[in-house]
Design a protein around this motif. Structure first.
Motif, PDB file in Angstrom:
ATOM      1  N   GLN A  16       0.860  -1.187   0.000  1.00  0.00           N
ATOM      2  CA  GLN A  16       0.000   0.000   0.000  1.00  0.00           C
ATOM      3  C   GLN A  16       0.897   1.239   0.000  1.00  0.00           C
ATOM      4  OE1 GLN A  16      -3.451  -0.660  -0.161  1.00  0.00           O
ATOM      5  NE2 GLN A  16      -2.525  -2.685  -0.432  1.00  0.00           N
ATOM      6  N   GLU A  17       0.266   2.407  -0.082  1.00  0.00           N
ATOM      7  CA  GLU A  17       1.017   3.674  -0.044  1.00  0.00           C
ATOM      8  C   GLU A  17       1.927   3.701   1.196  1.00  0.00           C
ATOM      9  OE1 GLU A  17       2.184   6.132  -2.306  1.00  0.00           O
ATOM     10  OE2 GLU A  17       0.505   4.961  -3.107  1.00  0.00           O
ATOM     11  N   GLY A  18       3.194   3.999   1.043  1.00  0.00           N
ATOM     12  CA  GLY A  18       4.137   4.048   2.173  1.00  0.00           C
ATOM     13  C   GLY A  18       4.822   2.722   2.435  1.00  0.00           C
ATOM     14  N   GLU A  19       4.450   1.689   1.656  1.00  0.00           N
ATOM     15  CA  GLU A  19       5.021   0.356   1.903  1.00  0.00           C
ATOM     16  C   GLU A  19       5.924  -0.093   0.747  1.00  0.00           C
ATOM     17  OE1 GLU A  19       1.633  -1.716   4.722  1.00  0.00           O
ATOM     18  OE2 GLU A  19       1.576  -2.137   2.572  1.00  0.00           O
ATOM     19  N   GLU A  59       9.131  -3.783  -5.240  1.00  0.00           N
ATOM     20  CA  GLU A  59       8.171  -2.717  -5.560  1.00  0.00           C
ATOM     21  C   GLU A  59       8.199  -1.735  -4.400  1.00  0.00           C
ATOM     22  OE1 GLU A  59       4.214  -4.158  -6.366  1.00  0.00           O
ATOM     23  OE2 GLU A  59       3.424  -2.113  -6.570  1.00  0.00           O
ATOM     24  N   SER A  60       8.284  -0.437  -4.701  1.00  0.00           N
ATOM     25  CA  SER A  60       8.334   0.542  -3.614  1.00  0.00           C
ATOM     26  C   SER A  60       7.260   1.606  -3.774  1.00  0.00           C
ATOM     27  CB  SER A  60       9.707   1.213  -3.572  1.00  0.00           C
ATOM     28  OG  SER A  60       9.718   2.165  -2.515  1.00  0.00           O
ATOM     29  N   LYS A  61       6.458   1.751  -2.722  1.00  0.00           N
ATOM     30  CA  LYS A  61       5.518   2.878  -2.640  1.00  0.00           C
ATOM     31  C   LYS A  61       5.885   3.727  -1.438  1.00  0.00           C
ATOM     32  CE  LYS A  61       1.678   0.750  -5.056  1.00  0.00           C
ATOM     33  NZ  LYS A  61       0.330   0.217  -4.978  1.00  0.00           N
ATOM     34  N   ASN A  62       7.180   3.617  -1.062  1.00  0.00           N
ATOM     35  CA  ASN A  62       7.707   4.392   0.065  1.00  0.00           C
ATOM     36  C   ASN A  62       8.859   5.226  -0.491  1.00  0.00           C
ATOM     37  OD1 ASN A  62       9.517   5.131   2.203  1.00  0.00           O
ATOM     38  ND2 ASN A  62       8.542   3.611   3.531  1.00  0.00           N
ATOM     39  N   ASP A  69       6.522  -1.327   6.053  1.00  0.00           N
ATOM     40  CA  ASP A  69       6.348   0.137   5.956  1.00  0.00           C
ATOM     41  C   ASP A  69       7.713   0.838   6.016  1.00  0.00           C
ATOM     42  OD1 ASP A  69       7.119  -0.131   8.579  1.00  0.00           O
ATOM     43  OD2 ASP A  69       5.244   0.607   9.457  1.00  0.00           O
ATOM     44  N   GLY A  70       8.767   0.062   6.021  1.00  0.00           N
ATOM     45  CA  GLY A  70      10.125   0.635   5.990  1.00  0.00           C
ATOM     46  C   GLY A  70      10.785   0.671   7.348  1.00  0.00           C
ATOM     47  N   LYS A  71       9.971   0.568   8.430  1.00  0.00           N
ATOM     48  CA  LYS A  71      10.572   0.608   9.782  1.00  0.00           C
ATOM     49  C   LYS A  71      11.430  -0.640  10.007  1.00  0.00           C
ATOM     50  CE  LYS A  71       7.045   3.164  12.235  1.00  0.00           C
ATOM     51  NZ  LYS A  71       5.714   2.646  12.037  1.00  0.00           N
ATOM     52  N   GLY A  72      12.632  -0.441  10.482  1.00  0.00           N
ATOM     53  CA  GLY A  72      13.506  -1.577  10.798  1.00  0.00           C
ATOM     54  C   GLY A  72      14.260  -2.117   9.593  1.00  0.00           C
ATOM     55  N   LEU A  73      13.992  -1.595   8.387  1.00  0.00           N
ATOM     56  CA  LEU A  73      14.766  -2.064   7.224  1.00  0.00           C
ATOM     57  C   LEU A  73      16.150  -1.411   7.271  1.00  0.00           C
ATOM     58  CD1 LEU A  73      12.277  -1.932   4.195  1.00  0.00           C
ATOM     59  CD2 LEU A  73      12.724  -3.796   5.809  1.00  0.00           C
TER      60      LEU A  73
END
Ligand SMILES: NC(=O)c1ccc[n+]([C@@H]2O[C@H](COP(=O)([O-])OP(=O)(O)OC[C@H]3O[C@@H](n4cnc5c(N)ncnc54)[C@H](OP(=O)(O)O)[C@@H]3O)[C@@H](O)[C@H]2O)c1
Length: 331
Positions: A33-36, A80-83, A105-109
């Motif tokens: 989703q958006e932001g993910e 795929e990136s929507k972030n 959602d990008g946290k912890g990556l």
């Protein structure tokens, strides 16, 4: 539709973990989703802590629920990136679990540089096990040049790094590992001064012979009778970082330590730690480990299992010493 294969917890082990405690399932890969971002796993790390996560109760961290995807760190590609913080094609470390695809959602990556080191190294010597060795040895063990350091599970992901860091501190380093092949590797490849085969009948005497001046630091990965043997040989003010006790992870009845009384008279410091409690030291440790690995000061070895469908068998093997070095699964 992209097919996603996952390994879920099928049953809580009663004592020894078995392959039938896991189940392979197929679902549709989630859509970001958006932001993910959508992550495709390249490598999955198999680690002893996962055994604790299969229990109903654990002393730290959340247990995995029956039917849920097993927890685990992966090296993944962002497909795929929507972030806006991440680009398609980037390689990251992530706690995506035992599955081929996951959204985040990008946290912890944590972006990893696969040009600097092979991507899988970020799951081992230049990743969590390396940081564990770095912290446990340097911050709790605090070895000084000339001291004697003993490391158990010495050919494994954490132990191999702990021993090599101790060598870099000019210590006399004695490993303990299972079998002559692993012991040979620990001495000839990793540069330890000696290695004791804990499967040999004379291991107790061999430990005494290899530590004539006593033991100043014991990096504990295993537990069981070895801890007692070390406690009997500790010097005054010895330090014992309690990193893990893998010998107890599948036992219904825990080993009872008999020589703890020696820790009183010898003023031994025993300190447990969990590396995720220390996010502040990760950047420094990761930077230093990557440099040491690149320069050849820290060597590592991997056991690479091919395919998610073979992950459960490889995981069971960790507790029987079937891995030689860091156990990973190539997805
Ligand atoms: N505190 C933390 O934050 C933290 C973080 C990471 C890991 N750890 C701990 O560090 C330890 C090592 O982890 P790792 O990832 O580096 O695993 P590893 O050493 O790569 O693999 C496990 C090894 O443990 C040895 N082993 C298994 N069962 C044993 C037994 N009953 N008696 C003696 N040795 C046994 C085997 O080696 P041999 O063939 O040589 O016996 C096996 O190959 C584990 O206790 C783990 O839980 C702690």
């Amino acid at each position: 539709m992209i097919k996603n294969r996952q390994i879920v917890l099928a049953a809580r082990p009663d004592g020894w973990v078995k392959e039938s405690d896991f189940r392979l399932v197929e679902t549709a890969a989630p859509a970001p989703q958006e932001g993910e971002v959508l992550l495709k796993s390249l490598y999955l790390s198999l680690d002893p802590y996962m055994r604790g996560a299969m229990n109903e109760k654990r002393p730290y961290g959340k247990p995995v629920n029956i039917g849920d995807v097993m927890v685990g760190e992966t090296i993944s590609e962002i497909v795929e990136s929507k972030n806006p913080g991440f680009k398609t094609g980037e390689t990251v470390s992530s706690y995506a679990g035992w599955q081929e695809y996951a959204v985040s959602d990008g946290k912890g990556l944590r972006p990893v540089d696969a040009k600097l080191l092979p991507a899988s190294a970020y799951l081992g010597a230049a990743g969590m096990p390396g940081v564990t060795a770095w912290y446990g040895l340097l911050k709790i063990g605090m070895p000084k040049a000339g001291e004697t350091v003993v490391v158990s599970a010495a050919s494994g992901a954490v132990g191999s790094v702990a021993g090599q860091i101790a060598k870099l501190q000019q210590c006399t380093v004695v490993g303990v590992a299972g079998g002559p092949e692993k012991c040979d590797y620990v001495v000839k490849e990793l540069g330890f001064n000696a290695c004791i085969d804990h499967r040999a009948s004379d291991w107790y005497d061999a430990l005494a012979a290899a530590t004539p001046e006593g033991i100043d630091v014991y990096f504990e990965n295993v537990g069981g009778p070895l801890l007692d043997a070390v406690l009997a040989r500790c010097n005054t003010s010895a330090r014992i970082p309690l990193c893990g006790m893998i010998a107890d992870y599948n036992s219904k009845e825990r080993y009872g330590v008999r020589n703890l009384v020696n820790a009183v008279g010898k003023r031994v410091k025993l300190q447990g730690f969990i590396i995720s409690d220390h996010p502040d030291i990760w950047p420094e440790a990761l930077g230093q480990l990557a440099k040491w690995v690149r320069e050849g000061n820290i060597k590592y070895r991997e056991t690479v299992t091919q395919g998610l469908e073979n992950a459960a068998a490889a995981f069971v093997g960790l507790f029987k010493g079937e891995n030689f070095g860091k156990q990973i699964v190539k997805m």
